[in-house]
Scaffold this motif. Sequence first.
Motif, short mmCIF file in Angstrom:
data_model
loop_
_atom_site.label_atom_id
_atom_site.label_comp_id
_atom_site.label_asym_id
_atom_site.label_seq_id
_atom_site.Cartn_x
_atom_site.Cartn_y
_atom_site.Cartn_z
N VAL A 6 36.81 31.12 40.22
CA VAL A 6 36.41 30.12 39.23
C VAL A 6 37.69 29.67 38.55
N LYS A 7 38.05 28.40 38.68
CA LYS A 7 39.37 27.95 38.22
C LYS A 7 39.27 26.73 37.30
N ASN A 8 40.42 26.42 36.70
CA ASN A 8 40.53 25.29 35.78
C ASN A 8 39.50 25.38 34.65
N ILE A 9 39.42 26.57 34.06
CA ILE A 9 38.56 26.83 32.91
C ILE A 9 39.28 26.32 31.66
N HIS A 10 38.64 25.47 30.89
CA HIS A 10 39.27 24.93 29.68
C HIS A 10 39.64 26.06 28.71
N THR A 11 38.65 26.89 28.37
CA THR A 11 38.88 28.04 27.47
C THR A 11 38.14 29.24 28.02
N LEU A 12 38.86 30.32 28.22
CA LEU A 12 38.28 31.56 28.72
C LEU A 12 38.30 32.61 27.61
N VAL A 13 37.13 33.01 27.15
CA VAL A 13 36.98 34.05 26.12
C VAL A 13 36.82 35.38 26.84
N THR A 14 37.87 36.18 26.89
CA THR A 14 37.83 37.36 27.75
C THR A 14 37.09 38.54 27.13
N ARG A 19 41.41 40.87 23.21
CA ARG A 19 40.57 39.74 22.80
C ARG A 19 41.28 38.40 23.11
N ARG A 20 41.84 38.30 24.28
CA ARG A 20 42.58 37.08 24.65
C ARG A 20 41.64 35.90 24.86
N GLU A 21 42.11 34.73 24.46
CA GLU A 21 41.45 33.47 24.73
C GLU A 21 42.45 32.59 25.48
N LEU A 22 42.18 32.35 26.75
CA LEU A 22 43.12 31.69 27.65
C LEU A 22 42.69 30.25 27.91
N HIS A 23 43.67 29.38 28.12
CA HIS A 23 43.40 27.98 28.45
C HIS A 23 43.90 27.67 29.86
N ASN A 24 43.21 26.76 30.52
CA ASN A 24 43.49 26.44 31.93
C ASN A 24 43.53 27.73 32.75
N ALA A 25 42.46 28.49 32.60
CA ALA A 25 42.41 29.85 33.14
C ALA A 25 41.55 29.93 34.40
N ALA A 26 41.58 31.12 35.00
CA ALA A 26 40.82 31.35 36.22
C ALA A 26 40.38 32.81 36.29
N LEU A 53 36.07 24.02 37.64
CA LEU A 53 35.43 23.52 36.42
C LEU A 53 36.17 22.33 35.81
N HIS A 54 37.27 21.92 36.41
CA HIS A 54 37.96 20.68 36.05
C HIS A 54 38.31 20.59 34.56
N PRO A 380 39.93 42.79 34.70
CA PRO A 380 39.92 43.50 35.98
C PRO A 380 39.08 44.77 35.93
N ASN A 381 38.37 45.02 37.01
CA ASN A 381 37.51 46.18 37.18
C ASN A 381 36.29 46.15 36.29
N MET A 382 35.90 44.95 35.87
CA MET A 382 34.64 44.76 35.15
C MET A 382 33.68 43.99 36.06
N ALA A 383 32.38 44.15 35.82
CA ALA A 383 31.38 43.45 36.61
C ALA A 383 31.57 41.93 36.46
N ALA A 384 31.31 41.21 37.54
CA ALA A 384 31.46 39.76 37.53
C ALA A 384 30.22 39.11 36.92
N ASP A 385 30.06 39.32 35.61
CA ASP A 385 28.96 38.74 34.83
C ASP A 385 29.58 37.80 33.80
N PHE A 386 29.44 36.51 33.99
CA PHE A 386 30.00 35.57 33.02
C PHE A 386 29.24 34.25 33.07
N ILE A 387 29.40 33.47 32.00
CA ILE A 387 28.67 32.21 31.86
C ILE A 387 29.65 31.09 31.53
N ALA A 388 29.27 29.87 31.84
CA ALA A 388 30.11 28.70 31.56
C ALA A 388 29.26 27.62 30.91
N ILE A 389 29.84 26.96 29.90
CA ILE A 389 29.15 25.92 29.15
C ILE A 389 30.04 24.69 29.09
N ASP A 390 29.49 23.54 29.41
CA ASP A 390 30.20 22.27 29.41
C ASP A 390 30.59 21.89 27.98
#
Length: 453
Positions: A6-14, A19-26, A53-54, A380-390
Amino acid sequence: MPTLLVKNIHTLVTMDRDRRELHNAAIFVRDNVIEQVGLTTELPQNADEVLDLHGKHIVLPGLVNTHHHFYQVLTKVIPAAQNCTLFNWLQTLYPIWGNLTSESIYISAQMAAAELILSGCTTASDHLYIYPNDCKLDDEIAGIQEIGMRFHASRGSMSVGESQGGLPPDALVEKEADILKDSQRLIEQYHDPSRFAMLRMTLAPCSPFSVSPELMIESAKMARSYTSVRLHTHLAENKSDVDYSLAKFGKIPGDYAESVGWLGDDVWHAHCVKLSDDSIAKFGRTGTGVAHCPCSNTRLGSGIAPIRKMLNHNVPVGLGVDGSASNDTGNLLQEARTAFLLARVNECDPTSMSAREILEVATLGGAKVLGRDDIGAIAPNMAADFIAIDIERSQFAGAHHDLVAALIFCPVPSVDYSFINGRKVVDRGQLTTLDLPMLIERTNKIAYQLVNK
């Protein structure tokens, strides 16, 4: 092993350790587990499945629902129960719930899960404590496995009916020997203690006013004889709950829970609106968790749980939408916003709860309450459970100054994407695992039959 990017995420709340918040993340996933998190330019550019996700979405860990009664989807907004307090509400609905069947348990579980998933939930615990006619917990488990949600199934129970001084009708209670026998069967048939498990079992005698102290004690012994089987019940939900505990056991709810061995880091209690300060301190010292259900508590006029005080005492706190007949929705994003607002009201202090704190309660907090160290964060090493909102939705217009806080201040009605265990269960706002219009139709038909039987 299949891979997902999953790439080109505007904001990634990890919600990771920093508690990192990354921009243009994947996010790069392998075999349903997160392998890498970082900038899009730093991660692999190819995978078996790629979602671009553009730069138009905010992504965060899937929300965790720690308390629900799925079957109550069938009895939303019952006129006679709209203006009741807890005990009257239950007494009004018990006779209707006595008409439940195996099919109604199966369909209501799927409908409740669909509503949760579309609102951002990826892991849920449900408390089924009523088994009339041919109902079994197996019916609920089958329905949830089909829809694809990560699930903690609670074998609830009621054993003390009206004739013994309890609240439920005698016709709806079970013999305690039968409860314990079925609890053991369910654990041995379904419980998965392994990391990334999609199904775990909980033992959950319903409440102090519907089961005996002996069942509480024996259930605790049984759960603790297995790995990762947890304990759950209702506690201190309103003033009547406290009054019953004092009259029946001579103890306030927190002391009663302690007397039957129901404190510890393998236990969580729903509501705890009227938990005493001393009990809050004990919960913090023992790691006993709380499922905070603000919409249900306000709907029934029960009060506001003091979660700021609980968090200050290191009590694990997660969110719960509670039964859909006392909420009357299963929208976990809405629950987070309500919890956020009520915490400020309860303390008469707008600094008492921030948007990021309540997001942490809704993710990592819920994971801790359920005893999970593999969900609640994107790392890393966490379950791939995540959501995305436009982020181009109308709700976020004018709110791009802080999109993370906007998730709470300006909540959206549903998510655009949801991945559970690496599987895409919501795609562009549509549930992928079931025919939702057909499910809604069946739910309405069964709800009508249930209430008008």
